[in-house]
Design a protein around this motif. Sequence first.
Motif, PDB file in Angstrom:
ATOM      1  N   ILE A   1       2.356   1.944  -3.392  1.00 23.69           N
ATOM      2  CA  ILE A   1       1.395   2.499  -4.357  1.00 23.69           C
ATOM      3  C   ILE A   1       1.082   3.960  -4.052  1.00 23.69           C
ATOM      4  O   ILE A   1       1.101   4.826  -4.950  1.00 23.69           O
ATOM      5  CB  ILE A   1       0.096   1.658  -4.353  1.00 23.69           C
ATOM      6  CG1 ILE A   1       0.386   0.248  -4.882  1.00 23.69           C
ATOM      7  CG2 ILE A   1      -0.992   2.339  -5.190  1.00 23.69           C
ATOM      8  CD1 ILE A   1      -0.772  -0.725  -4.720  1.00 23.69           C
TER       9      ILE A   1
ATOM     10  N   SER B   1       4.122   6.302  -4.515  1.00 23.96           N
ATOM     11  CA  SER B   1       4.397   6.438  -5.954  1.00 23.96           C
ATOM     12  C   SER B   1       3.414   7.419  -6.594  1.00 23.96           C
ATOM     13  O   SER B   1       3.800   8.232  -7.445  1.00 23.96           O
ATOM     14  CB  SER B   1       4.291   5.073  -6.635  1.00 23.96           C
ATOM     15  OG  SER B   1       5.254   4.177  -6.112  1.00 23.96           O
TER      16      SER B   1
ATOM     17  N   CYS C   1       0.826  -1.216   0.000  1.00 24.52           N
ATOM     18  CA  CYS C   1       0.000   0.000   0.000  1.00 24.52           C
ATOM     19  C   CYS C   1       0.858   1.262   0.000  1.00 24.52           C
ATOM     20  O   CYS C   1       0.591   2.218  -0.741  1.00 24.52           O
ATOM     21  CB  CYS C   1      -0.920   0.011   1.216  1.00 24.52           C
ATOM     22  SG  CYS C   1      -2.251  -1.178   1.104  1.00 24.52           S
TER      23      CYS C   1
END
Length: 595
Positions: A164, A167, A161
Amino acid sequence: MPPVHPLKKLFQYAKAYRSDFRLATIYSILNKSFDVLPEVLIGVAVDIVINGDKSFLAKRVLGGFGITDTWHQLMFLGAVNALIWAGESWFEYLLSIKWRKLAQNLQHDLRLDTYDHVQKLEMAYFENQRTGNLMSILNEDINQMERFLNGGANQIIQVICSSIMVSAVFFTLQPSLAVISLLPVPLILIGAFWFQKRLAPRYSEVREAAGDVSARLNNNLLGLATIKAFATESFEKNHIAEASNAYRQANSSAIAISAAITPVIRMAILAGFTATLVYGGWLTLQGELAVGAYSVLVYLTQRLLWPMTGLADVADMYQRSMSAIDRAMGLLDTKINIPYEGKHVAPAQIKGDLQFDKVDFAYGNQKTLQQISLHIPAGKTIAFVGSTGSGKSTLVKLLLRFYSAQAGKITLDGTEINEINLQDLRRCIGYVAQDSFLTDGTIAENIAYGMQDVNDAAIRDAAQAAEAMEFISKLPLGFATRIGERGQKLSGGQRQRLALARAILKNPPILILDEATSAVDNETEAAIQRSLDVVSRNRTTIVIAHRLSTVRQADCIHLLEAGEIMESGTHDELLALDAGYAALWRLQTGERTHG
């Protein structure tokens, strides 16, 4: 067909807990979402302090009106920060409760289901298994799975998580910097999986070695009296040392790889953090990146990458758990070759008429019974005698369906025993073995073993019938006296009288005594024989014995040799035949049988 991954096996097994898995995963994701936000707020705070009424917050909050006053911006930011921390703490609590409860419930169910499955396996399965290894699977391996669900699963989800979310922020604020700074992330994940694949076979060896240690310890603790009697403590210590050293070496092989994970990950992290720090700083100086955004990226890089050093521990825990889960699931998947299903019968309906029709059986390549055909009428006492290995006990084990006959059939009151519900069949049989199992409970609990709603009077009557009252009455607490593990506080004769009392209380239509008097003194043998004379009346009774004196009153005696019935008849008839039985009688008693 490729093998099924242990994690997939676990998910297939845990169907009842899928909603708990989903909810725990949601809590982990929400917790990580709140956990990442404080780093974003740091960047916003830097932006407020530097840009004042031109900050990000002043321009973009409240539908474009903004909060232009710097102090109000900081107050608003403080309130948002408090809400974020409260949310993070709340979901930390929820995920901790959910994952731990899930781990506890799942390990409880898996242990019970695996143990229940093991109980249903035929006795042939245990001939190639060691008790200590099975205990290692039922205890330590399942505990290892619990430890993974307690913490490892949440860590893996949160690493994914955070990768992601961070990012997404990076690519939103500065795509070119994101490409450089986040380049180590896939390398770290690929590296972790590369190491994990090499750890898998090593941790399988570790679990097997752990089972060997457990098996050896269990074997020696059960045989401690013999070890002491033969003064072989040093010899057995060396055996334990060999098993423990094999376990240590298996662990060392795994540690050599798992220890290398963290340094490799740290080098990758260093590259990513340095890229953000240097290249991001250069972009800020060039005016291509705001100071607040630069602060956010530096802190997010720290927040994302440094926790990845924990991947080493997670990968280590994960692989240990997968090896443990694989062993537990493998045990649970072991095929049950003697099914429990069948026609239900009640002991009260059973007369006890038994028929063996051309029964064959072999242990591996060793033929044990050959074309055995005999009739045991209901209510009669039948004895089997013969040398060790002649097949006497195997007949009983086939009747109890510990094993299945490889040819022929056995019927009870005209019904093949394979068609009768296995539990019902065994409830119709009272079994007293040479070394009967006793629990670490009281005298009363052991006599009433496996029976419910038994009153004290019935237990006392059974003890009286087994001539056990003499020694029970002398115990400090009588029937409430605890007898120790496997009844070690009692003598061999006392244990056998309790076992006989248990069979008497069960009141089965069929009673089996399998070498029940072979390891007791003459007084106990005489007492058991007196009890047997009473309880065998109007009950099908099968007696297996080496001592011929215990079977001379039987309605029929069968002499077995090499798996075949050589002679059959009453005691007097077999003596008159003057063959194998008569020779055994002379050998044991010194009496002449003829002339």
